[in-house]
Design a protein around this motif. Sequence first.
Motif, short mmCIF file in Angstrom:
data_model
loop_
_atom_site.label_atom_id
_atom_site.label_comp_id
_atom_site.label_asym_id
_atom_site.label_seq_id
_atom_site.Cartn_x
_atom_site.Cartn_y
_atom_site.Cartn_z
N GLN A 1 1.78 9.14 -6.54
CA GLN A 1 2.89 10.23 -5.82
C GLN A 1 3.36 11.05 -7.21
N ILE A 2 4.50 10.46 -7.02
CA ILE A 2 5.45 10.43 -8.21
C ILE A 2 4.57 10.26 -9.66
N LEU A 3 3.88 9.83 -9.83
CA LEU A 3 3.46 9.88 -11.16
C LEU A 3 2.39 10.85 -12.03
N VAL B 1 12.21 -1.95 -2.34
CA VAL B 1 11.88 -1.71 -0.49
C VAL B 1 12.90 -2.48 0.12
N ASN B 2 13.71 -1.67 0.90
CA ASN B 2 14.64 -2.15 1.03
C ASN B 2 14.42 -2.29 2.81
N LYS B 3 15.51 -3.33 3.33
CA LYS B 3 14.41 -3.77 4.61
C LYS B 3 15.20 -3.25 5.28
N SER B 4 15.03 -1.64 5.49
CA SER B 4 14.42 -0.67 6.66
C SER B 4 13.66 -0.76 6.30
N ASN B 5 12.49 -0.66 4.85
CA ASN B 5 11.02 -0.25 4.99
C ASN B 5 11.18 0.58 4.23
N GLN B 6 12.39 1.03 3.65
CA GLN B 6 12.34 2.77 2.81
C GLN B 6 12.86 1.85 1.30
N ILE B 7 11.64 3.40 0.84
CA ILE B 7 12.38 3.29 -0.79
C ILE B 7 13.74 2.93 -1.02
N ALA B 8 14.44 1.79 -2.21
CA ALA B 8 15.72 2.21 -2.52
C ALA B 8 15.93 2.04 -3.56
N ALA B 9 14.92 2.94 -4.23
CA ALA B 9 15.11 2.66 -5.76
C ALA B 9 13.29 2.99 -6.47
N VAL B 10 13.99 3.46 -7.43
CA VAL B 10 12.42 3.92 -8.40
C VAL B 10 13.32 4.01 -9.96
N ASN B 11 12.57 2.75 -10.44
CA ASN B 11 12.57 2.86 -12.11
C ASN B 11 11.70 2.43 -13.14
N SER B 12 11.67 3.21 -14.12
CA SER B 12 10.75 3.15 -15.49
C SER B 12 11.17 2.47 -16.16
N LYS B 13 10.31 1.49 -16.82
CA LYS B 13 10.58 0.69 -17.74
C LYS B 13 9.41 0.21 -19.42
N ASP B 14 9.58 -0.10 -20.05
CA ASP B 14 9.33 -0.46 -20.94
C ASP B 14 8.62 -1.33 -20.02
N TRP B 15 7.00 -2.11 -20.56
CA TRP B 15 6.60 -2.86 -19.65
C TRP B 15 6.92 -4.53 -20.43
N LYS B 16 7.40 -4.99 -19.56
CA LYS B 16 7.65 -6.72 -20.32
C LYS B 16 6.70 -7.55 -19.50
N GLU C 1 19.60 8.62 -0.76
CA GLU C 1 19.96 9.07 -2.42
C GLU C 1 19.12 8.78 -3.32
N VAL C 2 17.78 7.98 -3.18
CA VAL C 2 16.66 8.08 -3.82
C VAL C 2 15.95 9.35 -3.62
N ARG C 3 16.03 10.66 -2.06
CA ARG C 3 15.82 11.96 -2.30
C ARG C 3 16.80 12.92 -3.24
N LYS C 4 18.19 12.55 -2.76
CA LYS C 4 18.58 13.42 -2.96
C LYS C 4 18.43 13.50 -4.85
N ASP D 1 0.68 -1.34 -0.17
CA ASP D 1 -0.07 0.27 -0.05
C ASP D 1 1.08 0.79 0.27
N LYS D 2 1.70 1.07 0.60
CA LYS D 2 3.25 2.51 0.95
C LYS D 2 3.43 2.51 -0.43
N THR D 3 4.26 1.37 -1.42
CA THR D 3 4.94 1.71 -2.48
C THR D 3 3.34 1.90 -3.76
#
Length: 157
Positions: free
Chosen positions: A53-55, A136-151, A74-77, A45-47
């Motif tokens: 929010q991002i899109l 999402v990492n083991k600390s429950n933080q977003i560690a990466a956000v990527n957009s790709k073509d759908w497969k 890194e994600v915030r930066k 639900d969080k992700t």
Amino acid sequence: MKKISFLLIFCLVLACKSKKVAVDKTAVAAMERLSDVQVDKGQKDKTTALGKQILMTCNTSKFIPFTEKEATAEVRKNMTLQRLSKICAKFQQKYGDFKDLKFVEAYHDKTNQTVIYRYKALYEKKIANKELRITVNKSNQIAAVNSKDWKDVFSDK
């Protein structure tokens, strides 16, 4: 003459034979698809909310920066309104307005103890086939956000 022709064709077939690609079995074994029961509902639900929010920034040009609790440094930066605006301009022109996110599946990466959530991003134009991938990492933080073509088939590459 027939033997020479046959030999040439045989050599040509051998030369065109595709090479076998070695599959890194450790990388494949490190990724485990989570069943619906295994997916942490709160984390999903969080992700979903953060992905929307991002899109939605593409539609509204307003972005609420992530907090320290929500995302890694890194994600915030990297997740700034300026960067998002650049990406959004391309997406808006090509796909139209962002409509919604549809959760598809989640994977557990045993190597770095992260969970990868895959979403299909739905846009105004039906030609849009984009994936939003949130890690999402083991600390429950977003560690990466990527957009790709759908497969349809998940690939960690």
